[in-house]
Design a protein around this motif. Sequence first.
Motif, mmCIF file in Angstrom:
data_model
loop_
_atom_site.group_PDB
_atom_site.id
_atom_site.type_symbol
_atom_site.label_atom_id
_atom_site.label_comp_id
_atom_site.label_asym_id
_atom_site.label_seq_id
_atom_site.Cartn_x
_atom_site.Cartn_y
_atom_site.Cartn_z
ATOM 1 N N ILE A 1 -37.361 46.113 -37.491
ATOM 2 C CA ILE A 1 -36.249 45.266 -37.037
ATOM 3 C C ILE A 1 -35.468 44.751 -38.230
ATOM 4 C CG2 ILE A 1 -35.707 43.051 -35.925
ATOM 5 C CD1 ILE A 1 -38.027 43.698 -33.966
ATOM 6 N N THR A 2 -36.169 44.309 -39.268
ATOM 7 C CA THR A 2 -35.490 43.830 -40.485
ATOM 8 C C THR A 2 -34.667 44.947 -41.113
ATOM 9 O OG1 THR A 2 -37.279 42.271 -40.860
ATOM 10 C CG2 THR A 2 -35.837 42.736 -42.730
ATOM 11 N N GLN A 3 -35.214 46.139 -41.130
ATOM 12 C CA GLN A 3 -34.501 47.288 -41.695
ATOM 13 C C GLN A 3 -33.245 47.581 -40.887
ATOM 14 O OE1 GLN A 3 -36.887 50.831 -41.802
ATOM 15 N NE2 GLN A 3 -35.456 51.932 -43.115
ATOM 16 N N LEU A 4 -33.346 47.523 -39.556
ATOM 17 C CA LEU A 4 -32.180 47.785 -38.711
ATOM 18 C C LEU A 4 -31.124 46.684 -38.843
ATOM 19 C CD1 LEU A 4 -33.928 49.118 -35.482
ATOM 20 C CD2 LEU A 4 -32.544 50.435 -37.104
ATOM 21 N N ASP B 1 -26.662 49.287 -43.649
ATOM 22 C CA ASP B 1 -25.224 49.407 -43.913
ATOM 23 C C ASP B 1 -24.562 50.021 -42.682
ATOM 24 O OD1 ASP B 1 -22.710 49.727 -44.944
ATOM 25 O OD2 ASP B 1 -23.270 51.259 -46.421
ATOM 26 N N PRO B 2 -23.583 49.320 -42.060
ATOM 27 C CA PRO B 2 -22.937 49.865 -40.852
ATOM 28 C C PRO B 2 -22.229 51.200 -41.089
ATOM 29 C CG PRO B 2 -22.349 47.554 -41.162
ATOM 30 C CD PRO B 2 -23.096 47.987 -42.379
ATOM 31 N N SER B 3 -21.772 51.421 -42.308
ATOM 32 C CA SER B 3 -21.073 52.682 -42.577
ATOM 33 C C SER B 3 -22.039 53.864 -42.698
ATOM 34 C CB SER B 3 -20.235 52.561 -43.850
ATOM 35 O OG SER B 3 -21.081 52.326 -44.959
ATOM 36 N N SER B 4 -23.326 53.600 -42.968
ATOM 37 C CA SER B 4 -24.323 54.681 -43.004
ATOM 38 C C SER B 4 -25.601 54.181 -42.329
ATOM 39 C CB SER B 4 -24.595 55.120 -44.441
ATOM 40 O OG SER B 4 -25.171 54.073 -45.175
ATOM 41 N N PRO B 5 -25.621 54.255 -40.995
ATOM 42 C CA PRO B 5 -26.780 53.733 -40.267
ATOM 43 C C PRO B 5 -28.039 54.557 -40.545
ATOM 44 C CG PRO B 5 -25.306 54.885 -38.778
ATOM 45 C CD PRO B 5 -24.624 54.831 -40.119
ATOM 46 N N MET B 6 -29.155 53.976 -40.147
ATOM 47 C CA MET B 6 -30.449 54.625 -40.351
ATOM 48 C C MET B 6 -30.507 55.953 -39.611
ATOM 49 S SD MET B 6 -34.121 52.983 -39.441
ATOM 50 C CE MET B 6 -35.628 53.840 -39.736
ATOM 51 N N ASP B 7 -31.085 56.911 -40.243
ATOM 52 C CA ASP B 7 -31.247 58.236 -39.662
ATOM 53 C C ASP B 7 -32.189 58.142 -38.466
ATOM 54 O OD1 ASP B 7 -31.314 60.961 -39.226
ATOM 55 O OD2 ASP B 7 -32.766 61.344 -40.838
ATOM 56 N N THR B 8 -31.761 58.637 -37.297
ATOM 57 C CA THR B 8 -32.597 58.552 -36.105
ATOM 58 C C THR B 8 -33.872 59.381 -36.251
ATOM 59 O OG1 THR B 8 -31.307 60.327 -35.082
ATOM 60 C CG2 THR B 8 -30.689 58.075 -34.536
ATOM 61 N N THR B 9 -33.805 60.461 -36.999
ATOM 62 C CA THR B 9 -35.000 61.270 -37.225
ATOM 63 C C THR B 9 -36.050 60.470 -37.979
ATOM 64 O OG1 THR B 9 -33.610 63.248 -37.310
ATOM 65 C CG2 THR B 9 -35.841 63.450 -38.189
#
Length: 150
Positions: free
Chosen positions: A39-42, A46-54
């Motif tokens: 949750i902290t990571q999410l 950075d909104p311009s490069s969100p976390m990779d769903t994989t």
Amino acid sequence: MTIDTVAAATATAGMYTTSTSTRTPKQSLDSDAFMTLLITQLQNQDPSSPMDTTAMIQQTTQLAMMEKLTAIESTATENFSLQMRIAAAGLVGQEVSYAKADGTVVTGTATSVSYKGAVPTVSVGGVDIALDVISGIKAAPAAPAATLAS
């Protein structure tokens, strides 16, 4: 000067200082800690490069695997405990041998079992012996057959 000494000195330095509480860190990563980190990571991504769903799917899969392995470990521990109890109960009436602290071997008939401690104890001649100390088992001698009078 160590940090503990500084903290103790600060806590007793004067009337305006407050006592400090120390936080003991967790030594294992459980599902709560994992979810907090995720949750902290999410929240901080950075909104311009969100976390990779994989990567997120891999992390949640690893969490599920960790939880299953923990459950398997718990089940294995319970099974081992039950096996020790069954083995100890099976010794009642059997002739068992064990070594005393001085190395002498004692042989006697197991009369009862206690499950008070982590390892079951078997009573041999009035002495409680831990199951893992028993070194030999022999079938108890058969009782003499009664003769029929003619």
